[in-house]
Structure formats: C-alpha cells, structure tokens
Design a protein around this motif. Structure first.
Motif, mmCIF file in Angstrom:
data_model
loop_
_atom_site.group_PDB
_atom_site.id
_atom_site.type_symbol
_atom_site.label_atom_id
_atom_site.label_comp_id
_atom_site.label_asym_id
_atom_site.label_seq_id
_atom_site.Cartn_x
_atom_site.Cartn_y
_atom_site.Cartn_z
ATOM 1 N N ALA A 263 0.825 -1.207 0.000
ATOM 2 C CA ALA A 263 0.000 0.000 0.000
ATOM 3 C C ALA A 263 0.861 1.260 0.000
ATOM 4 N N ALA A 264 1.973 1.220 0.730
ATOM 5 C CA ALA A 264 2.835 2.394 0.843
ATOM 6 C C ALA A 264 3.526 2.733 -0.473
ATOM 7 N N VAL A 265 3.897 1.708 -1.258
ATOM 8 C CA VAL A 265 4.616 1.969 -2.514
ATOM 9 C C VAL A 265 3.678 2.038 -3.710
ATOM 10 N N GLY A 266 2.356 1.965 -3.462
ATOM 11 C CA GLY A 266 1.394 2.182 -4.532
ATOM 12 C C GLY A 266 1.064 0.968 -5.370
ATOM 13 N N THR A 267 1.324 -0.230 -4.862
ATOM 14 C CA THR A 267 1.020 -1.451 -5.608
ATOM 15 C C THR A 267 -0.322 -2.013 -5.146
ATOM 16 N N PRO A 268 -1.243 -2.309 -6.067
ATOM 17 C CA PRO A 268 -2.528 -2.889 -5.658
ATOM 18 C C PRO A 268 -2.330 -4.176 -4.874
ATOM 19 N N ALA A 269 -3.126 -4.367 -3.829
ATOM 20 C CA ALA A 269 -2.966 -5.516 -2.940
ATOM 21 C C ALA A 269 -4.279 -6.261 -2.785
ATOM 22 N N VAL A 270 -4.168 -7.586 -2.811
ATOM 23 C CA VAL A 270 -5.264 -8.463 -2.420
ATOM 24 C C VAL A 270 -4.811 -9.175 -1.151
ATOM 25 N N ALA A 271 -5.505 -8.936 -0.047
ATOM 26 C CA ALA A 271 -5.105 -9.467 1.253
ATOM 27 C C ALA A 271 -6.174 -10.411 1.774
ATOM 28 N N VAL A 272 -5.754 -11.614 2.150
ATOM 29 C CA VAL A 272 -6.660 -12.606 2.708
ATOM 30 C C VAL A 272 -6.593 -12.496 4.232
ATOM 31 N N PHE A 273 -7.711 -12.119 4.843
ATOM 32 C CA PHE A 273 -7.776 -11.903 6.289
ATOM 33 C C PHE A 273 -8.528 -13.050 6.952
ATOM 34 N N GLY A 274 -8.152 -13.324 8.199
ATOM 35 C CA GLY A 274 -8.832 -14.325 9.001
ATOM 36 C C GLY A 274 -9.332 -13.739 10.301
ATOM 37 N N PRO A 275 -8.626 -14.028 11.428
ATOM 38 C CA PRO A 275 -9.128 -13.585 12.729
ATOM 39 C C PRO A 275 -8.840 -12.134 13.071
ATOM 40 N N SER A 276 -8.022 -11.449 12.270
ATOM 41 C CA SER A 276 -7.712 -10.051 12.584
ATOM 42 C C SER A 276 -8.685 -9.121 11.875
ATOM 43 N N GLY A 277 -8.833 -7.923 12.445
ATOM 44 C CA GLY A 277 -9.833 -6.979 11.947
ATOM 45 C C GLY A 277 -9.326 -6.135 10.798
ATOM 46 N N GLY A 278 -9.949 -6.268 9.646
ATOM 47 C CA GLY A 278 -9.606 -5.391 8.533
ATOM 48 C C GLY A 278 -9.880 -3.939 8.855
ATOM 49 N N PHE A 279 -10.828 -3.699 9.784
ATOM 50 C CA PHE A 279 -11.126 -2.309 10.145
ATOM 51 C C PHE A 279 -9.922 -1.621 10.764
ATOM 52 N N ASN A 280 -9.021 -2.346 11.394
ATOM 53 C CA ASN A 280 -7.786 -1.772 11.939
ATOM 54 C C ASN A 280 -6.602 -1.897 11.002
ATOM 55 N N TRP A 281 -6.557 -2.980 10.169
ATOM 56 C CA TRP A 281 -5.304 -3.353 9.519
ATOM 57 C C TRP A 281 -5.385 -3.503 8.010
ATOM 58 N N ALA A 282 -6.478 -3.128 7.369
ATOM 59 C CA ALA A 282 -6.570 -3.260 5.913
ATOM 60 C C ALA A 282 -5.521 -2.377 5.229
ATOM 61 N N PRO A 283 -5.111 -2.724 3.995
ATOM 62 C CA PRO A 283 -4.140 -1.885 3.271
ATOM 63 C C PRO A 283 -4.659 -0.446 3.159
ATOM 64 N N TRP A 284 -3.795 0.499 3.465
ATOM 65 C CA TRP A 284 -4.227 1.896 3.603
ATOM 66 C C TRP A 284 -3.686 2.766 2.482
ATOM 67 N N GLU A 285 -4.578 3.507 1.840
ATOM 68 C CA GLU A 285 -4.133 4.530 0.889
ATOM 69 C C GLU A 285 -4.911 5.825 1.055
ATOM 70 N N GLY A 286 -5.313 6.079 2.302
ATOM 71 C CA GLY A 286 -5.958 7.351 2.598
ATOM 72 C C GLY A 286 -7.463 7.328 2.476
ATOM 73 N N ILE A 287 -8.058 6.140 2.266
ATOM 74 C CA ILE A 287 -9.512 6.022 2.119
ATOM 75 C C ILE A 287 -10.041 5.149 3.249
ATOM 76 N N ASP A 288 -10.993 5.668 4.003
ATOM 77 C CA ASP A 288 -11.580 4.886 5.091
ATOM 78 C C ASP A 288 -12.335 3.694 4.500
#
Length: 353
Positions: A263-288
């Motif tokens: 996310a920091a270097v501007g590369t699109p990311a597909v992230a597979v999440f399990g027990p952790s909260g995407g609301f806290n840790w999803a890839p960030w590019e300035g959009i809630d």
C-alpha cells in the motif's frame, strides 16, 4: 509504517523541528530514510529476550539516547505501560498519549500532559495514530503511508530477482507467510493463485521471511504445483522487498507487514484476512474502509485494494486460531474462487486506471 502519516503531520506542523522515532530492532527499516525523521533510535530486542543484566543495560542505553535528544514533545502512539514510562522519563515538557484501558498501570494517564480519547474499535490504525497527535493540536496533513527505498535497494532487488529467474516480464509478488501462522491462508489456495497469475500473463514471484516455517510453506506451495516460480525467501532485506513490490503489477498475501508495504509503494494488494480486523489493519491509501459494527468483515474493495474475509458472526475474533488450535477455520475455508474474484477485480481496475 502505519505511524508515518502521524509523523508527517508533526513535520508539517513544525517544518524545522528535530524529530526522532524510537523503535524496536527489526522494525527500523519501516522509517529509515524517511525525510520527515531526523534520527531513528533503536532498542535491541534481543537484549529484552535475554533478560537479566543485559536487558537493563540496554534499557538504560535506550533511555539515555532518548533523553540526549532533549525532546520538547513526546508522543506515545500505543497504550503500553513501557512506552508511557519512557515518554515520562524522556524529559519532554509535553507528553501526548492515549487514554489508557483498564489493563496495565492504573496511574498511567498521569504520565501524560495531553490524552487522546480511546478510539472507536472500528477505526483504522492510521486514523487512531492521527487522533493521538490531534490531542496536541496537530492537524492531519497527507495521510498516505511513507516507505522509502533507495536506488541501491532497487538495484539489489532487481539483481536478486533476475538471478531467481525473472527476466523483465510483468510480475506479481505473492507473500504467503506471516509471523503469526494463524493468519496464513492455505498452501493449496496460494498454489491456485500462482496458476491464476500465470494464466493471466503475469509472472508470480514468491517471497518470504527467513523463518524456517515460511521456507516450508513456500516449498509446500511449489510441491503442490509440481513446477516452480522465482522464489526469494529469506534473501531480501525489507527495503529490497519494498523495491520489489513497488515494481509489481499486484501483491497477494495475508495480513502482514509486506501487505502494508505494498500500500505504501502504490502497488494494488489483495489481502486474505482471518481472525484479525480489517477495520484496523486493511491496506491503507488514505480512504476509510467504512467498517461498522453491523458489517465488520466480508469481502471489500477500496481504492486499488481488496480484502477477502469470511463474513461470519465470529469474524474477526482476534484470537490465535480456533479454540486454541493455532489454526483459523475462517482462513482454511476461504475458497480459491473468492480470492480469484478479488484478484481479477483488482487487476481489471488497475488496467482501467
């Protein structure tokens, strides 16, 4: 890395200030080279693990370096006791922290001159950190993550990936591992992603940390396919990994530091999440990401990124696996089809842009 927007807000508020960041060893690459930061003070985490006199010598040296900086303002972004004590002992006249939870020292709030209220559970970590500096009257500036790689980092990354068998064609970085194994998706699923990328005309490159468990995971993925792809496991520095991800068409992985680097270097990311909260840790590019108590999981697309996660009532649980097993059923039952749709969606969106 997720604190860099808060650090940037401090720099914009005081362009001529001297800003030091104190971190644990192994994380310093996330902030080194950042022009917002004048100095990185590193605590040797191996001394803490060793305990005894060695730990206390290192604690004294670390605090001495912080005090020698002679700070006017100390900002503690987490709720830990140790950081609060270090902020108090730093000698800073102004000390900003988070209003503490019930855990830990009961009198911790008295160590600060300014307290940010505890953030809503569904607030992204970047925004939580910005709310801490806001308690000192500092407005947010550009909220993008900042990860800095040098031309030398790029040269070394290109050299290593060429040696591994990639020769200038479009590629995607697939990083299947995590420090926490209960966050990892299945080897069979990742093997299917490699096939998907190859069929799309994109060469997959496998990456991983030096951890033996990550070596085993990558070998299992390769064995399931019966044919290899370029693999750079345990041979890239974090800066070189960031350079490699920066040149990729896509990043595919789990909830991990490399996902945030993408996310920091501007590369699109597909992230597979399990027990952790995407609301806290999803890839960030300035959009809630817009998580709410009513919809706190599931498959989501924001900007260039996607999060794939089961929309179950128990997800995210925040636990290290189901019922103490260190295995997360929500990840094991995430299908290749679900991830395939996300990969195709992100690639199509990137092509249209």
């Amino acid at each position: 890395l997720l604190a860099t927007p808060a650090i940037h807000a401090l720099r914009c508020a005081w362009p001529s200030a001297r800003i030091a960041v104190a971190v644990n060893s192994g994380t310093e690459a996330m902030v080194s080279g950042n022009p917002d930061i004048n100095r990185v003070i590193v605590f040797d985490r191996s001394a803490r693990d060793a305990g005894g006199p060695r730990r206390w010598r290192e604690e004294g040296r670390f605090l001495g370096e912080i005090r020698s900086w002679r700070p006017d303002l100390a900002v503690q972004l987490t709720e830990g006791d140790r950081g609060a004590i270090l902020a108090f002992l730093s000698g800073a006249r102004f000390r900003v922290g988070v209003s503490p939870a019930r855990e830990g020292l009961l009198w911790k709030d008295r160590l600060f001159t300014h307290l940010a209220p505890r953030a809503d559970r569904f607030r992204h970590t970047v925004l939580k950190d910005l709310e801490v500096v806001a308690a000192a009257g500092i407005a947010p500036a550009d909220t993008s993550l900042r990860f800095h790689v040098s031309e030398e980092d790029r040269r070394r990354a290109k050299e290593k990936v060429t040696e591994a068998g990639l020769d200038g064609e479009p590629y995607a970085v697939v990083h299947p591992g995590s420090r926490w194994k209960f966050k990892c998706w299945t080897a069979a699923g990742m093997a299917g992603v490699l096939d998907l990328l190859e069929n799309s005309g994109i060469r997959p490159v496998l990456t991983g940390a030096p951890d033996p468990a990550e070596h085993r995971l990558v070998r299992e993925i390769q064995d399931l396919r019966g044919r290899g792809v370029p693999a750079l496991v345990g041979i890239l520095t974090l800066k070189e990994l960031g350079a490699l991800i920066g040149g990729a068409r896509l990043f595919v992985g789990v909830d991990s530091a490399p996902m945030h680097m993408a996310a920091a270097v501007g590369t699109p990311a597909v992230a597979v999440f399990g027990p952790s909260g995407g609301f806290n840790w999803a890839p960030w590019e300035g959009i809630d990401w817009g998580y709410t108590p009513e919809r706190r999981a599931g498959i989501r697309y924001v900007g260039r990124h996607a999060v794939v996660q089961k929309d179950w009532e128990c997800v995210p649980c925040g636990k290290d696996g189901c019922e103490g097993t260190k295995r997360s059923r929500c990840l094991e039952e995430t299908s290749l089809e679900e991830v395939t749709r996300a990969v195709e969606h992100v690639l199509d969106r990137g092509g249209s842009q």
